[in-house]
Design an enzyme around this catalytic site. Structure first.
Site, mmCIF file in Angstrom:
data_model
loop_
_atom_site.group_PDB
_atom_site.id
_atom_site.type_symbol
_atom_site.label_atom_id
_atom_site.label_comp_id
_atom_site.label_asym_id
_atom_site.label_seq_id
_atom_site.Cartn_x
_atom_site.Cartn_y
_atom_site.Cartn_z
ATOM 1 N N HIS A 340 0.852 -1.195 0.000
ATOM 2 C CA HIS A 340 0.000 0.000 0.000
ATOM 3 C C HIS A 340 0.886 1.243 0.000
ATOM 4 C CE1 HIS A 340 -2.083 3.189 2.482
ATOM 5 N NE2 HIS A 340 -2.914 3.061 1.456
ATOM 6 N N HIS A 384 1.403 11.204 -1.693
ATOM 7 C CA HIS A 384 0.122 10.997 -1.031
ATOM 8 C C HIS A 384 -0.619 12.322 -1.070
ATOM 9 C CE1 HIS A 384 -2.240 9.127 2.560
ATOM 10 N NE2 HIS A 384 -2.856 8.981 1.403
#
Length: 1121
Positions: A340, A384
């Site tokens: 992830h 992110h």
């Protein structure tokens, strides 16, 4: 740089020379806090790499056991890119030497080492490429050797490193004072009194100084004294044995037979049935060469060393091997090692993004990495989104993945792309993926007709893109709307007559549909290597073309076709006299069969002919009259019966009697003209060719209508073999009463007649005999590359096409590229090339201007469609926010968002948060669990951490695995319990990143395996980690996952052992064995965790080891942690 296989093939001499070079050392530029020239040297005794300043001052020591990769930089740009993320201090140092490095980047290499997720690195620049190559090869060789080193070798290197760390005199010895300072570092508290002095005497030391052999003996004595009581454990139970004296490590020995008995009966080792293997195992641990004999004996100390070794591991190594047969199931049948937010090195809010995170994950066996893509200033970036994490370039990440994707595992890698880019930058992404991965990138399904995913074996070495894909419905909605209005938008061109029987049909088609161009084209035949004329029409963006128009077609009524017949001799010199001589000579000795004839042109009258025939030993001559009236030609012997051609007249009287001037006779055989060639001499005839050989010949000719005739074994039988729609058809020919009968339907007086007939007329389903397969033609195609020839297409031609039954083929112009150039000695040839199968259609015209007209019409069609397609694509992209180029490279992992598990196809992937997965005991989720489990038997699921895990903590993957979820994505940078479970699971199957799910998960008809029980006892340890002080350790053992309500039923702890991390022992009633019930053996894990009690009596984590339950060995075993 040499590849791994090449290094394996290094002969011992080459290895010795390289290792000797590394031991001697080389001066290099080393880039740390500053650029500095140091000597780099390998210390083989301690298996370390030393960086040494002048005066033998050691700056740094790197353990080769900690080496993970030695990377050579292919280009200076690669080297520069790596250094951009190393901080401002290093960048300043690097810029100072940039020009020097740029001159020869292949002298630069980086050593990656450590045990953390993001590895430490040491950048070096050798003085020459040759020196760099030696270091690259040598370090990789040593790294590989340390991975397979035996435990005694590892312990010896560790002991030497310990001794040298305090050897201030540099004499390879250690004093009593130095030993007192060393033992606490070895996790051992020195007892009071004269403990050390007594041990010095025992090992034979003089003046309180130990050399290495004595130090080694001292160490063995030290670890043995506290653990010798373990030997009592082997005096009971099966395969019991007793050592007579256990006062010291060498006071008693265990013979070969007892050791083998121990391995077979206590440890349950099948390999121990092999006496030689047992002997080999013993000699690994025997320190005395004199005892390494055919009948070795192992001392009590050596036996304990074996018990604590990795050779006696709790893990059964057979479960670490790749099982190739297990890699043939559909991809949905596997758990896939998945990451992830792979780019992150820490938390989800502020940590650094790095391409090295991709490298590390892939080398740890990860097969599914994530790329969060956002718009960058000039190109896509990864970070992110909406956080303070740093950014990296999308292209840099892709290049890093490409370089390291298949080093640990050759099985497919999935790129899970979370898309936030606009259409423009998505198009850039798609091009980067194609440019970097090239043929590794999977862009087409392996089997378009398949109903399930391909297997890992089928996808070896492939990169699979997981991304949203434009649905076919989104593509076709707009297209159907345009098609409905297309007829209204078309402009009708003027219609030209083509003078064929089907011109009315073309006119009607044009009036109804919009013919854009019609006329005659010369189309290139790549087999005959010539142009043939065809009637052609462009209608509905397609080019239709008719059968070839042969040169004979110029004869409208066929009245002069007789000139090519073998019975026609033309104008004979000498006329009647010559004809009589020819017939007498021909019939002489052949019993003069009545009706033998020839036809000749009269030497007296124009357009008048004669039949000369043999009857009863005499020769008769009869005139054939010719007349032409109203454009119609006729031939006759008498006015009573006329024929449209000479051939028709002759054929009639070969079937019927000539009744003329009292004469009654039928024409039988003919006298061939002098230049006639019999079928035995024709290239298409074979007197000795089998059916299989005929098929081989015909299949070599890349065109329908290729044919040959061959003699069969049965007398007077032949076979016509012809290529039809890529297949070979065979038709029987029988010779009966001087006639050749084909397929019981057609009769001919010669094979030549038969071939001539069907070269002109359709024989089978629009196929004529087009290409005579002669030996010369076969040889030509054996020598040539067939891929350069047009392949035959066997698509159905619509019955309502503008050419009707005369239509031979159709070219879809919209699927083609068009070009024009000088070719085949013609000034202008137009080429249409199909973009899918590369089939070429090449044509020209007799008039140059007409060729250009056809070209412009075709070009306009293509450009018009391109404009429409561009508008369609733009609208679809705007509607879906997906670039068509990205959509086109998505095959098997089509991301589906917010969609239920009930309706799906096997190419889809659903992504769900971990908190959406039903957990054990959640009654309301039972039905949902069954639905997810069934879905995962066919399609793929990716489970990822919920957004609340900003610290990059991981969730329990076991519930997801139990439901068959394939890609359970964890944060690889966080080495917590659940990441440890993930590492344990994917240690199976050779660390390939693919583990076949149990049969009961894959197949609903299969049942779970029965429950099992396991009994565990922790009895002792050695060499526990030492942070910076002597520890007081305890061990916790747990079975995961918990399947009951009481956690104590699935875990236990040993007692705390004060101040001993070197050789603690947990025996006695306070540390009894523990029994666990394992409900699901296929999904269970056994976890060992070492803690220490700190000053506040709290547990502090030190080390762990986690194993899939299925691979646990029985007996008294060890695990290195």
């Amino acid at each position: 740089m040499m590849g791994g296989n090449e290094r394996d093939l290094l002969i011992e001499d080459e290895r010795s020379r390289i290792i000797e070079h590394l031991q001697t050392g080389s001066e290099m530029m080393v880039y740390q806090q500053k650029a500095e020239r140091l000597t780099v040297q390998v210390m083989m005794e301690t298996m370390q790499v030393a960086l040494i300043r002048s005066g033998n001052r050691i700056v740094t020591m790197l353990d080769i056991f900690e080496l993970k990769e030695v990377r050579q930089w292919k280009t200076f740009k690669d080297f520069q890119r790596f250094n951009e993320n190393r901080g401002s201090i290093f960048q300043r140092i690097f810029r100072q030497s940039e020009k020097e490095i740029q001159q020869d980047s292949k002298t630069c290499f980086t050593i990656f080492y450590g045990s953390e997720f993001i590895l430490k690195s040491l950048i070096l620049k050798a003085d020459s490429v040759e020196d760099a190559e030696k270091w690259l090869t040598g370090l990789e060789l040593l790294r590989q050797e340390t991975l397979v080193a035996h435990t005694p070798e590892i312990i010896e290197s560790w002991l030497r490193k310990q001794m040298y760390s305090v050897d201030q005199t540099k004499k390879n010895s250690i004093t009593l004072k130095e030993l007192k300072s060393l033992l606490p570092q070895m996790n051992f508290i020195v007892p009071g009194g004269r403990f050390l002095e007594e041990r010095f005497v025992e090992v034979g030391a003089k003046d309180y100084v130990l050399d290495f052999q004595q130090f080694n003996k001292f160490y063995n004595l030290l670890v043995f004294e506290n653990q010798k009581m373990l030997l009592e454990e082997f005096e009971r139970g099966p395969a019991a044995f007793t050592m007579s004296n256990t006062d010291g490590p060498e006071s008693s020995v265990l013979p070969l037979y007892d050791f083998q008995n121990f391995l077979l009966n206590k440890q349950k080792e099948d390999w121990a049935k092999d006496f030689n293997k047992v002997q080999e195992m013993m000699t690994i641990f025997i320190d005395d060469t004199m005892r390494k004999s055919n009948n070795p004996k192992i001392t009590a100390g050596e036996f304990l060393s074996f018990l604590f070794s990795k050779e006696n591991s709790i893990w059964d190594e057979k479960f670490s091997e790749i099982c190739p047969l297990d890699m043939n199931n559909p991809l949905s049948h596997y758990w896939i090692n998945s990451s992830h937010n792979t780019y992150l090195t820490g938390d989800q809010l502020r940590s650094e993004s790095s391409t090295e995170a991709y490298v590390r994950s892939l080398r740890l066996g990860c097969r599914c990495v994530e790329l969060d893509c956002w718009n960058g200033p000039n190109e896509p970036i990864i970070f992110h989104g909406r956080t303070m994490t740093s950014k990296i370039k999308f292209k840099d990440a892709v290049e890093a993945i490409n370089a390291h994707a298949f080093i640990t595992s050759e099985y497919p890698v999935v790129l899970s792309i979370e898309e936030h880019c606009n259409i423009k930058q998505q198009k850039m992404m798609a091009q980067m993926l194609r440019d970097v991965f090239q043929d590794k990138l999977l862009t087409e399904p392996l089997d378009p007709e398949a109903e399930h995913l391909p297997s890992p074996n089928q996808l070896k070495g492939k990169i699979i893109i997981k991304h949203q894909k434009i649905k076919e419905s989104d593509r076709t909605d707009k297209l159907e709307e345009e098609k409905g209005n297309a007829a209204v938008k078309r402009k009708l061109d003027s219609f030209k007559k083509i003078g064929n029987a089907y011109r009315e049909k073309i006119r009607n088609a044009k009036e109804n549909s919009g013919v854009e161009k019609e006329g005659e084209l010369c189309i290139w035949d790549s087999i005959d290597k010539r142009f043939y004329k065809h009637d052609c029409v462009i209608l509905d963006n397609k080019l239709y073309y008719s059968e070839e128009k042969w040169e004979e077609d110029s004869t409208k009524d066929g009245s002069d076709l007789y000139q090519s017949e073998t019975w026609f001799h033309g104008r004979l010199a000498g006329g009647r006299t010559t004809a009589e001589k020819l017939l007498r000579d021909f019939c002489k000795g052949k019993d003069g069969k009545d009706g033998t004839f020839l036809v000749r042109e009269s030497d007296t009258f124009i357009r008048t002919y004669s039949i000369s025939l043999w009857t009863s030993g005499r020769i008769q001559h009869y005139r054939i009259f010719w007349s032409s009236e109203n454009g119609h030609t006729s031939f006759f012997l008498t006015n009573k019966q006329c024929f449209p051609s000479m051939c028709a007249l002759i054929e009639h009287y070969r079937q019927n009697l000539i009744e003329y001037d009292g004469f009654h006779l039928r024409l039988t055989r003919f006298l061939p003209r002098l230049n006639y060639v019999s079928h035995h001499q024709m290239g298409w005839f074979y007197s000795n060719l089998s059916r299989a050989e005929a098929e081989d010949y015909l299949l070599r000719i890349p065109g329908d209508g290729a044919f040959l005739i061959r003699q069969r074994e049965e007398p007077d039988t032949f076979a016509l073999s012809i290529r039809v729609e890529g297949d070979i058809k065979h038709y029987l020919i029988c010779k009966h009463n001087s006639k050749y009968v084909l397929a019981d339907n057609y009769e001919f007086f010669s094979l030549e007649d038969m071939v001539r007939c069907f070269r002109e007329h359709i024989f089978h389903d629009k196929i004529k005999l087009r290409y005579p397969v002669t030996p010369q033609l076969v040889e030509r195609f054996y020598m040539e590359d067939l891929s350069t020839y047009d392949s035959e297409l066997y698509s159905e031609i619509a019955e309502d096409n503008p050419l009707g039954v005369q239509c031979k083929g159709v070219v879809d112009i919209l699927k083609c590229n068009v070009a024009r150039k000088t070719k085949y000695t013609r000034h202008l040839v137009v080429t249409l090339m199909d973009k899918e199968n590369l089939r070429q259609t090449e044509f020209t015209c007799e008039i140059l201007e007409e060729v250009d007209e056809w070209y412009q019409v075709i070009l306009n069609i293509i450009q018009r469609e391109q404009s429409l397609e561009k508008a369609r694509i733009s609208e679809v992209e705007s509607k879906t926010n997906i670039a068509i180029e990205m959509s086109d490279i998505v095959v098997y992992c089509q991301s589906i968002k917010k969609s239920p598990f009930e309706k799906y196809n096997y190419k889809e992937v659903r992504s769900v948060k971990d908190n959406m997965i039903p957990k054990e005991g959640n009654e309301c989720g039972v039905e949902k669990s069954d639905i997810i489990l069934e879905y995962n038997r066919t399609a793929l699921t990716r489970v990822y951490p919920s957004g609340t895990r900003v610290d990059s903590s991981n969730f329990d993957p076991c519930p997801s695995w139990k439901l068959g979820c394939q890609m359970v994505a964890l944060n690889f940078q966080t080495a917590d319990k659940f990441m440890q479970l993930n590492s344990a699971l994917f240690s199976l199957n050779g660390g390939t990143g693919y583990v076949l799910k149990p049969e009961w998960i894959r197949n609903p008809t299969k049942k779970k395996p029965p429950k099992q029980n396991i009994r565990i006892r922790v009895i002792a340890a050695r060499h526990l980690p030492n942070p910076d002080h002597i520890i007081s350790p305890f061990v916790q053992v747990e079975l995961w996952p918990y399947t009951g309500s009481q956690a104590d039923d699935y875990s236990f702890k040993t007692t705390i052992l004060k101040d001993n991390g070197l050789n603690p022992v947990w025996l006695g009633p306070m540390n009894p064995p523990k029994c666990f019930q394992v409900d699901e053996p296929d999904l269970a894990f056994l976890r060992f965790v070492v803690f220490e009690e700190d000053t506040f009596s709290d547990a502090k984590f030190l080390a762990h080891a986690t194993f899939p339950f299925r691979g646990i060995r029985s007996g008294k075993s060890t695990q290195w942690i």
